[in-house]
Motif scaffolding. Structure first.
Motif, PDB file in Angstrom:
ATOM      1  N   MET A   1      17.089 -22.611  19.826  1.00  0.00           N
ATOM      2  CA  MET A   1      15.762 -22.667  20.436  1.00  0.00           C
ATOM      3  C   MET A   1      14.908 -21.495  19.922  1.00  0.00           C
ATOM      4  N   SER A   2      13.681 -21.783  19.532  1.00  0.00           N
ATOM      5  CA  SER A   2      12.836 -20.719  18.979  1.00  0.00           C
ATOM      6  C   SER A   2      12.421 -19.721  20.064  1.00  0.00           C
ATOM      7  N   LEU A   3      11.967 -18.557  19.585  1.00  0.00           N
ATOM      8  CA  LEU A   3      11.552 -17.491  20.507  1.00  0.00           C
ATOM      9  C   LEU A   3      10.420 -17.967  21.428  1.00  0.00           C
ATOM     10  N   TRP A   4       9.479 -18.671  20.827  1.00  0.00           N
ATOM     11  CA  TRP A   4       8.321 -19.174  21.570  1.00  0.00           C
ATOM     12  C   TRP A   4       8.750 -20.149  22.653  1.00  0.00           C
TER      13      TRP A   4
ATOM     14  N   GLN B   1      11.734 -20.392  24.006  1.00  0.00           N
ATOM     15  CA  GLN B   1      12.479 -19.660  25.043  1.00  0.00           C
ATOM     16  C   GLN B   1      11.500 -18.980  26.015  1.00  0.00           C
ATOM     17  N   SER B   2      10.444 -18.381  25.443  1.00  0.00           N
ATOM     18  CA  SER B   2       9.438 -17.693  26.286  1.00  0.00           C
ATOM     19  C   SER B   2       8.789 -18.680  27.246  1.00  0.00           C
TER      20      SER B   2
ATOM     21  N   GLY C   1      22.508 -15.960  26.547  1.00  0.00           N
ATOM     22  CA  GLY C   1      22.139 -15.580  25.183  1.00  0.00           C
ATOM     23  C   GLY C   1      20.650 -15.646  24.917  1.00  0.00           C
ATOM     24  N   LEU C   2      19.871 -15.531  25.983  1.00  0.00           N
ATOM     25  CA  LEU C   2      18.419 -15.573  25.830  1.00  0.00           C
ATOM     26  C   LEU C   2      17.940 -14.321  25.091  1.00  0.00           C
TER      27      LEU C   2
END
Lengths: 236, 224
Positions: free
Chosen positions: B1-4, B6-7, B89-90
């Motif tokens: 999952m991309s950082l964006w 996840q945010s 693992g976030l």
């Protein structure tokens, strides 16, 4: 211990020399005897900037190296920074009452930002006080110490950004507006206060190391005891 | 999952929790409106036009009570939830960004409603172009306050006095935001440019974003 004592002795001698020069330096025609407050006000606030800068340095270095001595440097500097900035503000208020006719002016950017800077570091010290575990305390305060330093340039340049009551810097890269005798007295006092700061910082760091070795930071009373949860006990 | 992504997910969960609890709009907002009323009652009789102080009261209340809104999630989060998020693992940077985004949404709406309340209670004389300028200042101040609150919430996580300590940490650091936001409307009223104050707010926001993302990993370790 011996090194701290020697440093304290040197600092005391330097402060005595500074006091002598401050006493013999010429007075400003308008400010009279209150001119002498300059030799305490400027050095103490200069030390406060230096101290908060060292807090930031210690914080960043702790985050990189994870060495406990950097945390001690950051903590000791912050404590002394608060102490010196309070002395600097107090002497400024006495001078302001005599020369400006008022001790404090909220519309003055330098005064307001300095007051805010002190509270930033009071918050930093409160965070340290609240965290019992030394490693946790070091990590958390290192982050806050890194953020808090943004206030320091804001205070220093506030007199240039907002043209208000407080005068701009008297010593600039393009020269000075001060009488040479007054300038010498001021620089000697800046040096003397710097030595005093170094001596006190060395002493504080030593005390913190001894406190840690003695295990002075323990959990608060009651934290080591866990009573059974009454709601989970079945009636017999 | 991309950082964006996840945010966004972190932000969505925080907002969902808020929607179920409704603390911001059921408790903090009425409390803030009452505080504005108390301010107006405490004013000296020499203040003849109450509208003159309306904007100043608005920013003082918006920032101080906004701290409660922004800190609410951090202060009520349990260690178990914190550990669970870490074990999933976030990315710590995504966690910081997500929590800040959720707080930003809540704060923007909170300040917007408070602005309407201030206009109704104080009836200030507002200069031309005030609405766009004030909304811009609200958005930028909300973003800064949200990030600052997430940082303060993390460094004070798990401490027994965190509910009093975190506001003490934020209050002095929030000064550039208060100065920038409050000066926007005053500059318009004086006929001066507002660019310098908008730039101050943007600089403060960018500095906080850099620190928050850059220190996200040590911040997560510190809050354990």
């Amino acid at each position: 211990m011996k090194r701290v004592q020697i440093m304290l002795l040197i600092a005391a001698l330097a402060l005595a020399a500074g006091a002598l020069l401050a006493y013999s330096a010429p007075l400003d025609r308008l400010q009279g005897e209150f001119t002498r407050l300059l030799y305490v006000h400027v050095p103490t606030l200069w030390i406060a900037f230096l101290a908060f800068g060292l807090t930031a340095l210690g914080s960043v270095m702790y985050l990189i190296r994870k060495k406990e001595r950097w945390d001690r440097l950051a903590a000791g500097s912050a404590e002394l920074g608060v102490l010196f900035s309070v002395v600097g503000v107090f002497t400024g208020m006495v001078w302001g009452q005599a020369v400006w006719g008022q001790a404090w002016d909220w519309s003055d950017a330098r005064l307001a930002t300095t007051a805010v800077m002190i509270f930033v570091y009071i918050g930093y010290l409160a965070l340290r006080q609240a965290t019992a575990d030394p490693e946790k305390r070091a990590r958390r305060s290192a982050i806050l110490g890194t953020i808090a330093v943004v206030q320091v340039p804001l205070v220093y340049f506030s007199v240039n950004l907002w043209r208000t009551l407080h005068q701009t810097q008297s010593i600039r890269p393009d020269g000075t507006t001060m009488d040479p005798e007054m300038l010498v007295a001021l620089l000697v006092n800046v040096g003397a206060f710097s030595l005093a700061f170094i001596a006190l910082l060395m002493g504080r760091m030593l005390v913190t190391r001894l406190e840690l070795a003695a295990g002075a930071d323990t959990e608060l009373a009651g934290d080591t005891v866990s009573p059974p949860r009454l709601s989970e006990i079945e009636d017999v | 999952m991309s950082l964006w992504r996840q945010s966004l997910e972190v932000s969505r969960v925080d907002l969902l929790v808020e929607r179920r609890l409704g603390d911001t709009y059921r408790i903090v907002l009425p409390f803030a409106v009452v505080a504005m009323m108390i301010f107006s009652l405490a004013l000296p009789s020499s203040v003849t036009d109450i509208g003159d102080v309306g904007v100043a009261v608005f920013w003082a209340v918006a920032i101080l009570y906004g701290m409660q809104v922004a800190l609410r999630t951090s202060l009520t989060e349990t260690q178990q939830r914190r550990d669970t998020v870490m074990l999933l693992g976030l990315d710590p940077a995504a966690r910081f960004a997500g929590r800040s985004m959720a707080a930003f949404v809540l704060l923007s709406a909170f300040m917007g409603i408070l602005l309407v309340a201030m206009i109704l209670l104080f009836s200030p004389e507002l200069p031309r172009g005030w609405l766009i300028a004030t909304l811009g200042a609200i958005l930028l101040a909300s973003a800064g306050l949200a990030m600052l609150a997430v940082l303060a919430g993390e460094v004070s996580a798990g401490l027994r006095n965190r509910s009093t300590l975190a506001p003490l940490i934020i209050a002095p650091l929030v000064v550039p935001l208060v100065i920038g936001a409050s000066q926007v409307l005053e500059s318009i009223a004086r006929g001066d440019g507002i660019l310098v104050w908008i730039l101050l707010l943007i600089t403060a926001d960018l500095a906080l974003l850099t620190v928050g993302v850059g220190l996200a990993k040590p911040l997560e370790e510190a809050s354990r």
